[in-house]
Design a protein around this motif. Structure first.
Motif, PDB file in Angstrom:
ATOM      1  N   ARG A  59     -29.970 -65.630  24.579  1.00  0.00           N
ATOM      2  CA  ARG A  59     -28.792 -64.874  24.140  1.00  0.00           C
ATOM      3  C   ARG A  59     -27.756 -64.813  25.244  1.00  0.00           C
ATOM      4  NH1 ARG A  59     -27.208 -60.172  25.355  1.00  0.00           N
ATOM      5  NH2 ARG A  59     -29.239 -59.464  26.083  1.00  0.00           N
ATOM      6  N   THR A  60     -28.206 -64.537  26.466  1.00  0.00           N
ATOM      7  CA  THR A  60     -27.292 -64.444  27.600  1.00  0.00           C
ATOM      8  C   THR A  60     -26.623 -65.785  27.876  1.00  0.00           C
ATOM      9  OG1 THR A  60     -28.628 -62.679  28.555  1.00  0.00           O
ATOM     10  CG2 THR A  60     -27.099 -63.791  30.034  1.00  0.00           C
ATOM     11  N   SER A  61     -27.364 -66.875  27.743  1.00  0.00           N
ATOM     12  CA  SER A  61     -26.798 -68.214  27.951  1.00  0.00           C
ATOM     13  C   SER A  61     -25.689 -68.505  26.942  1.00  0.00           C
ATOM     14  CB  SER A  61     -27.881 -69.282  27.840  1.00  0.00           C
ATOM     15  OG  SER A  61     -28.827 -69.132  28.857  1.00  0.00           O
ATOM     16  N   PHE A  62     -25.934 -68.171  25.668  1.00  0.00           N
ATOM     17  CA  PHE A  62     -24.922 -68.389  24.639  1.00  0.00           C
ATOM     18  C   PHE A  62     -23.698 -67.512  24.888  1.00  0.00           C
ATOM     19  CE2 PHE A  62     -28.105 -70.763  22.535  1.00  0.00           C
ATOM     20  CZ  PHE A  62     -27.512 -71.472  21.498  1.00  0.00           C
ATOM     21  N   GLU A  63     -23.935 -66.258  25.253  1.00  0.00           N
ATOM     22  CA  GLU A  63     -22.832 -65.335  25.518  1.00  0.00           C
ATOM     23  C   GLU A  63     -21.998 -65.827  26.702  1.00  0.00           C
ATOM     24  OE1 GLU A  63     -22.094 -60.575  26.360  1.00  0.00           O
ATOM     25  OE2 GLU A  63     -24.130 -61.345  26.194  1.00  0.00           O
ATOM     26  N   GLN A  64     -22.649 -66.260  27.758  1.00  0.00           N
ATOM     27  CA  GLN A  64     -21.936 -66.760  28.932  1.00  0.00           C
ATOM     28  C   GLN A  64     -21.125 -68.013  28.593  1.00  0.00           C
ATOM     29  OE1 GLN A  64     -24.441 -67.928  32.221  1.00  0.00           O
ATOM     30  NE2 GLN A  64     -22.820 -67.514  33.688  1.00  0.00           N
ATOM     31  N   ALA A  65     -21.692 -68.922  27.812  1.00  0.00           N
ATOM     32  CA  ALA A  65     -20.975 -70.141  27.422  1.00  0.00           C
ATOM     33  C   ALA A  65     -19.726 -69.794  26.615  1.00  0.00           C
ATOM     34  CB  ALA A  65     -21.894 -71.051  26.618  1.00  0.00           C
ATOM     35  N   ALA A  66     -19.852 -68.874  25.676  1.00  0.00           N
ATOM     36  CA  ALA A  66     -18.694 -68.468  24.867  1.00  0.00           C
ATOM     37  C   ALA A  66     -17.609 -67.849  25.743  1.00  0.00           C
ATOM     38  CB  ALA A  66     -19.126 -67.490  23.780  1.00  0.00           C
ATOM     39  N   LYS A  67     -18.011 -67.035  26.704  1.00  0.00           N
ATOM     40  CA  LYS A  67     -17.038 -66.402  27.595  1.00  0.00           C
ATOM     41  C   LYS A  67     -16.366 -67.418  28.516  1.00  0.00           C
ATOM     42  CE  LYS A  67     -18.737 -61.731  27.324  1.00  0.00           C
ATOM     43  NZ  LYS A  67     -19.233 -60.555  28.008  1.00  0.00           N
ATOM     44  N   TYR A  68     -17.123 -68.414  28.997  1.00  0.00           N
ATOM     45  CA  TYR A  68     -16.521 -69.478  29.805  1.00  0.00           C
ATOM     46  C   TYR A  68     -15.418 -70.194  29.028  1.00  0.00           C
ATOM     47  CZ  TYR A  68     -20.054 -69.535  33.575  1.00  0.00           C
ATOM     48  OH  TYR A  68     -20.853 -69.240  34.639  1.00  0.00           O
ATOM     49  N   LEU A  69     -15.601 -70.322  27.716  1.00  0.00           N
ATOM     50  CA  LEU A  69     -14.619 -71.001  26.877  1.00  0.00           C
ATOM     51  C   LEU A  69     -13.511 -70.073  26.405  1.00  0.00           C
ATOM     52  CD1 LEU A  69     -17.012 -73.255  24.813  1.00  0.00           C
ATOM     53  CD2 LEU A  69     -15.486 -73.944  26.665  1.00  0.00           C
ATOM     54  N   GLY A  70     -13.555 -68.802  26.817  1.00  0.00           N
ATOM     55  CA  GLY A  70     -12.472 -67.873  26.539  1.00  0.00           C
ATOM     56  C   GLY A  70     -12.678 -66.968  25.344  1.00  0.00           C
ATOM     57  N   ALA A  71     -13.842 -67.011  24.702  1.00  0.00           N
ATOM     58  CA  ALA A  71     -14.080 -66.196  23.502  1.00  0.00           C
ATOM     59  C   ALA A  71     -14.538 -64.794  23.871  1.00  0.00           C
ATOM     60  CB  ALA A  71     -15.146 -66.852  22.629  1.00  0.00           C
ATOM     61  N   THR A  72     -14.273 -63.872  22.965  1.00  0.00           N
ATOM     62  CA  THR A  72     -14.863 -62.548  23.008  1.00  0.00           C
ATOM     63  C   THR A  72     -16.191 -62.664  22.266  1.00  0.00           C
ATOM     64  OG1 THR A  72     -12.679 -61.551  22.897  1.00  0.00           O
ATOM     65  CG2 THR A  72     -14.530 -60.145  22.301  1.00  0.00           C
ATOM     66  N   THR A  73     -17.209 -61.927  22.699  1.00  0.00           N
ATOM     67  CA  THR A  73     -18.512 -62.054  22.049  1.00  0.00           C
ATOM     68  C   THR A  73     -18.967 -60.753  21.412  1.00  0.00           C
ATOM     69  OG1 THR A  73     -19.697 -61.566  24.106  1.00  0.00           O
ATOM     70  CG2 THR A  73     -19.276 -63.890  23.607  1.00  0.00           C
ATOM     71  N   ILE A  74     -19.708 -60.895  20.325  1.00  0.00           N
ATOM     72  CA  ILE A  74     -20.375 -59.781  19.657  1.00  0.00           C
ATOM     73  C   ILE A  74     -21.838 -60.193  19.513  1.00  0.00           C
ATOM     74  CG2 ILE A  74     -20.606 -58.460  17.525  1.00  0.00           C
ATOM     75  CD1 ILE A  74     -17.621 -58.970  17.040  1.00  0.00           C
ATOM     76  N   ASN A  75     -22.742 -59.340  19.962  1.00  0.00           N
ATOM     77  CA  ASN A  75     -24.163 -59.605  19.830  1.00  0.00           C
ATOM     78  C   ASN A  75     -24.727 -58.736  18.705  1.00  0.00           C
ATOM     79  OD1 ASN A  75     -24.769 -61.458  22.043  1.00  0.00           O
ATOM     80  ND2 ASN A  75     -24.049 -59.789  23.319  1.00  0.00           N
ATOM     81  N   ILE A  76     -25.480 -59.368  17.810  1.00  0.00           N
ATOM     82  CA  ILE A  76     -26.128 -58.652  16.721  1.00  0.00           C
ATOM     83  C   ILE A  76     -27.626 -58.847  16.853  1.00  0.00           C
ATOM     84  CG2 ILE A  76     -26.417 -58.465  14.214  1.00  0.00           C
ATOM     85  CD1 ILE A  76     -23.573 -59.572  13.944  1.00  0.00           C
ATOM     86  N   GLU A  77     -28.361 -57.748  16.847  1.00  0.00           N
ATOM     87  CA  GLU A  77     -29.809 -57.837  16.890  1.00  0.00           C
ATOM     88  C   GLU A  77     -30.323 -57.926  15.463  1.00  0.00           C
ATOM     89  OE1 GLU A  77     -31.805 -55.002  19.364  1.00  0.00           O
ATOM     90  OE2 GLU A  77     -30.110 -54.906  20.742  1.00  0.00           O
ATOM     91  N   ALA A  78     -31.267 -58.815  15.222  1.00  0.00           N
ATOM     92  CA  ALA A  78     -31.773 -59.043  13.861  1.00  0.00           C
ATOM     93  C   ALA A  78     -32.397 -57.797  13.269  1.00  0.00           C
ATOM     94  CB  ALA A  78     -32.780 -60.185  13.861  1.00  0.00           C
ATOM     95  N   GLY A  79     -32.921 -56.915  14.094  1.00  0.00           N
ATOM     96  CA  GLY A  79     -33.552 -55.703  13.596  1.00  0.00           C
ATOM     97  C   GLY A  79     -32.574 -54.650  13.102  1.00  0.00           C
ATOM     98  N   THR A  80     -31.260 -54.847  13.332  1.00  0.00           N
ATOM     99  CA  THR A  80     -30.282 -53.844  12.927  1.00  0.00           C
ATOM    100  C   THR A  80     -29.505 -54.285  11.703  1.00  0.00           C
ATOM    101  OG1 THR A  80     -28.643 -54.775  14.445  1.00  0.00           O
ATOM    102  CG2 THR A  80     -29.976 -52.940  15.235  1.00  0.00           C
TER     103      THR A  80
END
Length: 80
Positions: A59-80
């Motif tokens: 999850r952290t790797s995907f979030e970091q990659a998106a931020k490197y490319l300039g995106a804002t990120t939202i994380n959703i946990e499957a349990g919620t």
């Protein structure tokens, strides 16, 4: 140039599309290695990150990659 809105797998991708993806990934890797930590490719976009199995490292790797490319990120946990 990829003409797809999304890419969920490679089964329908042509050899040219796969080569383009790999070439672009290589370019991004080199830019990050050279200290460029913020690009504008996804500026103004939001990347929603959803994993059904808990994996902080992935999850952290995907979030970091998106931020490197300039995106804002939202994380959703499957349990919620």
């Amino acid at each position: 140039m990829l003409n797809r809105k999304d890419l969920l797998g490679l089964i329908d991708a042509s050899a040219e599309e796969i080569t383009e993806i790999l070439d672009l990934a290589h370019e991004f890797k080199n830019r990050i290695k050279n200290g460029e930590k913020k690009m504008s490719h996804l500026e103004g976009k939001t990347a929603t990150i959803l994993f059904y199995e808990n994996s902080t490292r992935t999850r952290t790797s995907f979030e970091q990659a998106a931020k490197y490319l300039g995106a804002t990120t939202i994380n959703i946990e499957a349990g919620t």
